[in-house]
Design a protein around this motif. Structure first.
Motif, PDB file in Angstrom:
ATOM      1  N   SER A 182      45.052 -17.825  57.156  1.00  0.00           N
ATOM      2  CA  SER A 182      45.349 -16.436  57.515  1.00  0.00           C
ATOM      3  C   SER A 182      45.203 -15.511  56.315  1.00  0.00           C
ATOM      4  CB  SER A 182      46.772 -16.318  58.058  1.00  0.00           C
ATOM      5  OG  SER A 182      47.707 -16.312  56.982  1.00  0.00           O
ATOM      6  N   GLY A 183      45.294 -16.096  55.119  1.00  0.00           N
ATOM      7  CA  GLY A 183      45.127 -15.293  53.915  1.00  0.00           C
ATOM      8  C   GLY A 183      46.380 -14.527  53.520  1.00  0.00           C
ATOM      9  N   GLN A 184      47.384 -14.554  54.385  1.00  0.00           N
ATOM     10  CA  GLN A 184      48.622 -13.833  54.060  1.00  0.00           C
ATOM     11  C   GLN A 184      49.486 -14.694  53.118  1.00  0.00           C
ATOM     12  OE1 GLN A 184      51.694 -12.996  57.226  1.00  0.00           O
ATOM     13  NE2 GLN A 184      51.198 -10.922  56.601  1.00  0.00           N
ATOM     14  N   ARG A 185      49.720 -14.169  51.944  1.00  0.00           N
ATOM     15  CA  ARG A 185      50.495 -14.927  50.959  1.00  0.00           C
ATOM     16  C   ARG A 185      51.969 -14.553  51.041  1.00  0.00           C
ATOM     17  NH1 ARG A 185      47.437 -17.678  51.719  1.00  0.00           N
ATOM     18  NH2 ARG A 185      45.463 -18.102  50.696  1.00  0.00           N
ATOM     19  N   LEU A 186      52.792 -15.577  50.956  1.00  0.00           N
ATOM     20  CA  LEU A 186      54.236 -15.384  51.056  1.00  0.00           C
ATOM     21  C   LEU A 186      54.910 -15.647  49.724  1.00  0.00           C
ATOM     22  CD1 LEU A 186      54.749 -17.424  54.354  1.00  0.00           C
ATOM     23  CD2 LEU A 186      54.448 -14.946  54.143  1.00  0.00           C
ATOM     24  N   ARG A 187      56.036 -14.991  49.519  1.00  0.00           N
ATOM     25  CA  ARG A 187      56.909 -15.331  48.408  1.00  0.00           C
ATOM     26  C   ARG A 187      58.136 -16.000  49.018  1.00  0.00           C
ATOM     27  NH1 ARG A 187      55.760 -13.969  43.768  1.00  0.00           N
ATOM     28  NH2 ARG A 187      54.482 -12.212  44.437  1.00  0.00           N
ATOM     29  N   VAL A 188      58.461 -17.195  48.548  1.00  0.00           N
ATOM     30  CA  VAL A 188      59.573 -17.939  49.137  1.00  0.00           C
ATOM     31  C   VAL A 188      60.606 -18.252  48.069  1.00  0.00           C
ATOM     32  CG1 VAL A 188      60.257 -19.954  50.496  1.00  0.00           C
ATOM     33  CG2 VAL A 188      57.938 -19.032  50.723  1.00  0.00           C
ATOM     34  N   GLN A 189      61.800 -17.736  48.272  1.00  0.00           N
ATOM     35  CA  GLN A 189      62.893 -17.999  47.360  1.00  0.00           C
ATOM     36  C   GLN A 189      63.855 -18.934  48.073  1.00  0.00           C
ATOM     37  OE1 GLN A 189      64.911 -14.421  46.172  1.00  0.00           O
ATOM     38  NE2 GLN A 189      66.011 -15.520  44.562  1.00  0.00           N
ATOM     39  N   VAL A 190      64.121 -20.064  47.461  1.00  0.00           N
ATOM     40  CA  VAL A 190      64.977 -21.064  48.092  1.00  0.00           C
ATOM     41  C   VAL A 190      66.392 -20.927  47.543  1.00  0.00           C
ATOM     42  CG1 VAL A 190      65.376 -23.533  48.357  1.00  0.00           C
ATOM     43  CG2 VAL A 190      63.051 -22.619  48.498  1.00  0.00           C
ATOM     44  N   SER A 191      67.379 -20.970  48.425  1.00  0.00           N
ATOM     45  CA  SER A 191      68.762 -20.843  47.979  1.00  0.00           C
ATOM     46  C   SER A 191      69.671 -21.727  48.820  1.00  0.00           C
ATOM     47  CB  SER A 191      69.208 -19.385  48.070  1.00  0.00           C
ATOM     48  OG  SER A 191      69.261 -18.980  49.422  1.00  0.00           O
ATOM     49  N   ASN A 205      64.156 -17.720  51.790  1.00  0.00           N
ATOM     50  CA  ASN A 205      64.126 -16.262  51.841  1.00  0.00           C
ATOM     51  C   ASN A 205      62.683 -15.840  51.607  1.00  0.00           C
ATOM     52  OD1 ASN A 205      67.180 -16.048  51.872  1.00  0.00           O
ATOM     53  ND2 ASN A 205      66.789 -17.231  50.008  1.00  0.00           N
ATOM     54  N   ILE A 206      62.025 -15.395  52.659  1.00  0.00           N
ATOM     55  CA  ILE A 206      60.573 -15.223  52.672  1.00  0.00           C
ATOM     56  C   ILE A 206      60.202 -13.753  52.679  1.00  0.00           C
ATOM     57  CG2 ILE A 206      58.455 -15.783  53.934  1.00  0.00           C
ATOM     58  CD1 ILE A 206      59.927 -18.192  55.112  1.00  0.00           C
ATOM     59  N   ALA A 207      59.231 -13.402  51.837  1.00  0.00           N
ATOM     60  CA  ALA A 207      58.698 -12.037  51.838  1.00  0.00           C
ATOM     61  C   ALA A 207      57.177 -12.096  51.727  1.00  0.00           C
ATOM     62  CB  ALA A 207      59.271 -11.236  50.671  1.00  0.00           C
ATOM     63  N   MET A 208      56.495 -11.093  52.276  1.00  0.00           N
ATOM     64  CA  MET A 208      55.048 -10.982  52.130  1.00  0.00           C
ATOM     65  C   MET A 208      54.741 -10.584  50.692  1.00  0.00           C
ATOM     66  SD  MET A 208      54.544 -11.522  55.328  1.00  0.00           S
ATOM     67  CE  MET A 208      55.771 -11.572  56.630  1.00  0.00           C
ATOM     68  N   GLN A 209      53.797 -11.263  50.059  1.00  0.00           N
ATOM     69  CA  GLN A 209      53.465 -10.938  48.674  1.00  0.00           C
ATOM     70  C   GLN A 209      52.822  -9.565  48.581  1.00  0.00           C
ATOM     71  OE1 GLN A 209      51.373 -13.900  46.394  1.00  0.00           O
ATOM     72  NE2 GLN A 209      52.780 -15.547  46.963  1.00  0.00           N
ATOM     73  N   ALA A 210      51.997  -9.191  49.570  1.00  0.00           N
ATOM     74  CA  ALA A 210      51.266  -7.925  49.507  1.00  0.00           C
ATOM     75  C   ALA A 210      52.214  -6.735  49.656  1.00  0.00           C
ATOM     76  CB  ALA A 210      50.197  -7.894  50.605  1.00  0.00           C
ATOM     77  N   SER A 211      53.027  -6.762  50.695  1.00  0.00           N
ATOM     78  CA  SER A 211      53.854  -5.598  51.014  1.00  0.00           C
ATOM     79  C   SER A 211      55.278  -5.718  50.491  1.00  0.00           C
ATOM     80  CB  SER A 211      53.916  -5.419  52.534  1.00  0.00           C
ATOM     81  OG  SER A 211      54.561  -6.545  53.129  1.00  0.00           O
ATOM     82  N   GLY A 212      55.692  -6.931  50.178  1.00  0.00           N
ATOM     83  CA  GLY A 212      57.070  -7.141  49.776  1.00  0.00           C
ATOM     84  C   GLY A 212      58.033  -7.153  50.953  1.00  0.00           C
TER      85      GLY A 212
END
Lengths: 146, 146
Positions: free
Chosen positions: B64-73, B91-98
Motif C-alpha cells: 500500500s506504500g503507507q508507512r506507519l509509526r508504531v510505538q509500543v507500550s 500506538n500507531i500513527a501515519m508517518q506522512a500525516s502524523g
C-alpha cells in the motif's frame, strides 16, 4: 475451596470453555493463574491485566445471565515446557435461542505452575464471518510445534 | 541472504516493529519462524496460519506504500525457557500525516529456535480509544513472571 489441578494445557482449556458456557465464576477463576501479570482481552474490549481485573470482568459478563455455547475449532498449539500458546476459533451461539454470534478468534496462553497448568492470557477478538484458511489447518486435532 | 539471529524475545520484537515501520518484507519475514504453524491475526482480519500465508499478508500490507509509526507500550512479558508471550499496546500513527490510527492491542509469541528467538504468533485487534488500566501496569518496563 479445593482447587482443581489441570494436568495439561488441553485440560485447562477445556475447563476454561466449560466455565464460560456455565457462567461459573468460581470454575472460571480456578483456571486462571493467581498472578498480577495475567492478561485478558474480551472481543473489542480494553486489555485487562491482573487477576482481580480479570475476575471482575468475567463476573460482569456472567451477571448478564445470558448463557453461551462455545465450540472451539481450528486449534494450533505452540508448546513449550513451561508455557503453551493455543490459537483457536470460537464458534459462539446463545444457549437460549441458538442464535450464532459473530465469530471470534482467540489466543490462549497457559503456564505450568506448581499446581498444574493455568491460563495466563486470553486474547479474543472479532473475526470476519467467512474465515479463509488453508484446508491443512481446518483438519481436526491440534498441531504441536516441538 | 544471511539471516539475523535475535538473542532475546525483546530483540525479535524490536526487529518486528522496525520492519513494520519500514515496510520491509525481508526484514519482517526474518523475524518469523519459518514454520507451517505460525499464526497471524491482523486487526479485524481472519486468522492466517503458516509462513507463506503470513508472508503474503505482510507483502500486501506493505504494498500500500503507507508507512506507519508504531510505538509500543504497556508491555507485559510472560517468559518461559523456549516460549515467551508479550502483550502490548500498539500506538500507531501515519508517518506522512502524523495522524493517529485507532489503538491496537497485540499478543506476540516468540519461540527459541536453533537460530535464536523468532516470532510464532502475532494477534492484533482494535482496542477502545480510552484504555482503562491500573497505574501499576502503566509503569515503564516489562514485567517478567518467572
Amino acid at each position: 475451596m479445593k482447587k482443581s489441578v489441570f494436568a495439561s494445557p488441553q485440560d485447562a482449556e477445556a475447563a476454561f470453555y466449560e466455565a464460560l458456557e456455565r457462567g461459573d465464576i468460581d470454575a472460571m477463576m480456578e483456571v486462571w493463574a493467581d498472578d498480577e501479570e495475567v492478561v485478558c482481552v474480551h472481543p473489542g474490549g480494553a486489555r485487562l491485566a491482573g487477576y482481580e481485573a480479570v475476575l471482575k470482568s468475567w463476573a460482569q459478563i456472567f451477571a448478564s445471565g445470558q448463557r453461551l455455547r462455545v465450540q472451539v475449532s481450528h486449534q494450533v498449539a505452540l508448546s513449550g515446557m513451561m508455557l503453551t500458546v493455543h490459537s483457536v476459533h470460537e464458534n459462539i451461539a446463545m444457549q437460549a435461542s441458538g442464535r450464532q454470534a459473530a465469530p471470534v478468534v482467540a489466543t490462549n496462553a497457559y503456564l505450568r505452575t506448581a499446581n498444574g497448568w493455568r491460563m495466563i492470557l486470553h486474547h479474543a477478538s472479532p473475526a470476519p464471518a467467512a474465515v479463509q484458511e488453508s484446508p491443512r489447518v481446518q483438519s481436526s486435532g491440534p498441531k504441536v510445534l516441538h
